[in-house]
Design an enzyme around this catalytic site. Structure first.
Site, PDB file in Angstrom:
ATOM      1  N   ASP A 170       0.829  -1.208   0.000  1.00 55.36           N
ATOM      2  CA  ASP A 170       0.000   0.000   0.000  1.00 55.36           C
ATOM      3  C   ASP A 170       0.866   1.262   0.000  1.00 55.36           C
ATOM      4  O   ASP A 170       0.622   2.210  -0.748  1.00 55.36           O
ATOM      5  CB  ASP A 170      -0.928   0.012   1.221  1.00 55.36           C
ATOM      6  CG  ASP A 170      -1.724  -1.277   1.352  1.00 55.36           C
ATOM      7  OD1 ASP A 170      -1.785  -2.045   0.372  1.00 55.36           O
ATOM      8  OD2 ASP A 170      -2.282  -1.513   2.438  1.00 55.36           O
ATOM      9  N   TYR A 219      -5.947 -11.425   9.583  1.00 56.53           N
ATOM     10  CA  TYR A 219      -4.744 -11.032   8.831  1.00 56.53           C
ATOM     11  C   TYR A 219      -3.503 -11.574   9.535  1.00 56.53           C
ATOM     12  O   TYR A 219      -2.637 -12.196   8.913  1.00 56.53           O
ATOM     13  CB  TYR A 219      -4.686  -9.511   8.721  1.00 56.53           C
ATOM     14  CG  TYR A 219      -3.604  -8.983   7.792  1.00 56.53           C
ATOM     15  CD1 TYR A 219      -3.868  -8.776   6.437  1.00 56.53           C
ATOM     16  CD2 TYR A 219      -2.330  -8.689   8.256  1.00 56.53           C
ATOM     17  CE1 TYR A 219      -2.893  -8.291   5.582  1.00 56.53           C
ATOM     18  CE2 TYR A 219      -1.345  -8.211   7.411  1.00 56.53           C
ATOM     19  CZ  TYR A 219      -1.631  -8.007   6.068  1.00 56.53           C
ATOM     20  OH  TYR A 219      -0.655  -7.532   5.226  1.00 56.53           O
TER      21      TYR A 219
HETATM   22  C1  GLA Z   1      -3.586  -5.153   3.297  1.00 56.31           C
HETATM   23  C2  GLA Z   1      -2.118  -4.884   3.646  1.00 56.31           C
HETATM   24  C3  GLA Z   1      -1.211  -5.150   2.450  1.00 56.31           C
HETATM   25  C4  GLA Z   1      -1.488  -6.519   1.837  1.00 56.31           C
HETATM   26  C5  GLA Z   1      -2.989  -6.710   1.613  1.00 56.31           C
HETATM   27  C6  GLA Z   1      -3.324  -8.104   1.138  1.00 56.31           C
HETATM   28  O1  GLA Z   1      -4.016  -4.207   2.355  1.00 56.31           O
HETATM   29  O2  GLA Z   1      -1.963  -3.550   4.052  1.00 56.31           O
HETATM   30  O3  GLA Z   1       0.139  -5.031   2.850  1.00 56.31           O
HETATM   31  O4  GLA Z   1      -0.963  -7.537   2.634  1.00 56.31           O
HETATM   32  O5  GLA Z   1      -3.734  -6.463   2.788  1.00 56.31           O
HETATM   33  O6  GLA Z   1      -2.807  -8.324  -0.120  1.00 56.31           O
END
Ligand code: GLA
Length: 383
Positions: A170, A219
């Site tokens: 991101d 996550y």
């Molecule tokens: C979130 C995290 C990213 C990535 C996505 C899944 O957006 O911030 O770093 O791991 O999930 O692809």
């Protein structure tokens, strides 16, 4: 929103002439849950940004105000908290804390934040605030850094200060986005390849308007499961340092031996990496039939193997599949709610949006938001 508007409001609040920085949110076309496995992702920056107006102060205070959230926050640069305080200001403060820890001599500053990236939609509103803040604070002390370095500092702020174990995707795309292009990013070397998106395509982002509570916990669990996978396979091949290094052959050989959940997670990551590289090639060659297939496989894999989709995301994906002008779609971002991303022919985009809204509403009784986006430039100084 213009830089002049924000400067005007800053003057009314703090007085003085600010400098203005902007950093965008993102959508990920493919390559999900691969960044923290040293793999490949293919995001694009979109036309929603976080804006930061900043002017130095003569004392050691960091004063922060948001245009979206109530409350003024004031911290002394020499007595900053080590961990999140649990408010919006964490994304600015965390960057300041990490910069200080890395030896940057920050100066006191007034900061006004304006965010237009939809919050909680999985479009990286927090990364956008972090990147714009980092650019702003570094410029205030005349210590500009390269964009990849800024991305890394912002990721560290999110990992260490906010306490979210996110990967680099991101922050990187918010820094490095390029209009008309997606970025195929190798998250190990941080080498970007800019992949042109055919000019007649739009990125239609459909917001389910739900964010399930298990998002953060799940996550971290997924990350731990990937680490367990690495530990298992490293016993068979010491060259495996991340799932990036796991070959499809070795994975298949151990299909019966590895605990089923770990195997599913590994399977997703190994194949998603390959899909991402393939999708970049297909997109660059305008082979949209192949892109569509790969996005579809990606969604199924996230749903069935990585298990981070949810009913609303699946409905949103299905709502799009037979509509005119549709060239591929899937859930995007971490999952458990948030958005889907769809490649749609420019001339069909409005009609597509209307039909998806109608279908989703009928199935869920929730009114979704749909944003018709294009790939935009990454972070910049505005004035
Ligand atoms: C979130 C995290 C990213 C990535 C996505 C899944 O957006 O911030 O770093 O791991 O999930 O692809």
């Amino acid at each position: 929103m213009t830089a002049a508007d924000l400067a005007q409001r800053f003057k009314q609040i703090f007085g003085g002439e600010p400098r203005i920085y902007r950093a965008p949110g993102r959508v990920n076309l493919i390559g999900e849950h691969t960044d923290y496995n040293d793999g490949f992702v293919m995001p694009a920056a979109i036309g929603f940004s976080a804006w930061v107006a900043i002017a130095p102060r003569s004392d050691r205070k960091l004063m922060m105000r948001s245009e979206e959230f109530p409350g003024d926050f004031e911290f002394d640069l020499d007595r900053m908290p080590a961990k999140r305080v649990g408010a919006w200001c964490d994304y600015v403060l965390g960057v300041a804390v990490v910069l200080r820890e890395r030896g940057y001599e920050l100066a006191g500053a007034n900061v006004l934040v304006h965010g237009e990236v939809p919050i909680g939609a999985g479009l990286s509103s927090s990364a956008a605030v972090e990147v714009a803040s980092a650019l702003a604070m570094l410029a205030t002390i005349s210590q500009p850094e390269s964009m990849p370095k800024i991305a890394r500092l912002c990721q560290q702020s999110e990992n260490e200060f906010v306490g979210a174990r996110v990967g680099i995707m991101d922050q990187f795309v918010s820094c490095m986005g390029k209009a008309g292009h997606a970025i195929l990013l190798d998250c190990r070397s941080l080498e970007p390849k800019f992949v042109p998106i055919p000019a007649n395509l739009r990125l239609v982002v459909c917001n389910t308007m739900v964010k399930h509570d298990l998002a953060t916990g799940a996550y971290n669990t997924r990350r731990a499961e990937c680490e367990e996978g690495v530990k298992y396979f490293a016993k068979h091949n010491p060259e495996i340092h991340a799932l990036r290094d796991l070959s499809p052959e070795l994975l298949d050989q151990h299909a019966q031996a590895v605990p089923a959940t770990i195997w599913k997670r590994c399977c997703h990551v190994v194949r998603e990496n390959q899909r991402t590289v393939d999708a970049a090639r297909a997109l660059a060659h305008n082979d949209l039939a192949r892109v569509r297939e790969l996005m579809r496989e990606s969604h199924r894999s996230l749903r069935d193997l990585y298990e981070v989709s949810c009913r609303e995301l699946d409905i949103m994906v299905e709502a799009a599949e037979d509509l005119p002008g549709f060239f591929g779609g899937r859930m995007t971002g971490g999952g458990f709610g948030g958005c889907t991303v769809n490649l749609v022919g420019q001339e069909s985009a409005s009609e597509f949006a209307a039909r998806v809204i109608e279908r989703y509403q009928e199935a869920t009784r929730i009114t979704p938001q749909v944003y018709i986006c294009a790939a935009e430039n990454g972070a910049e100084v505005l004035s």
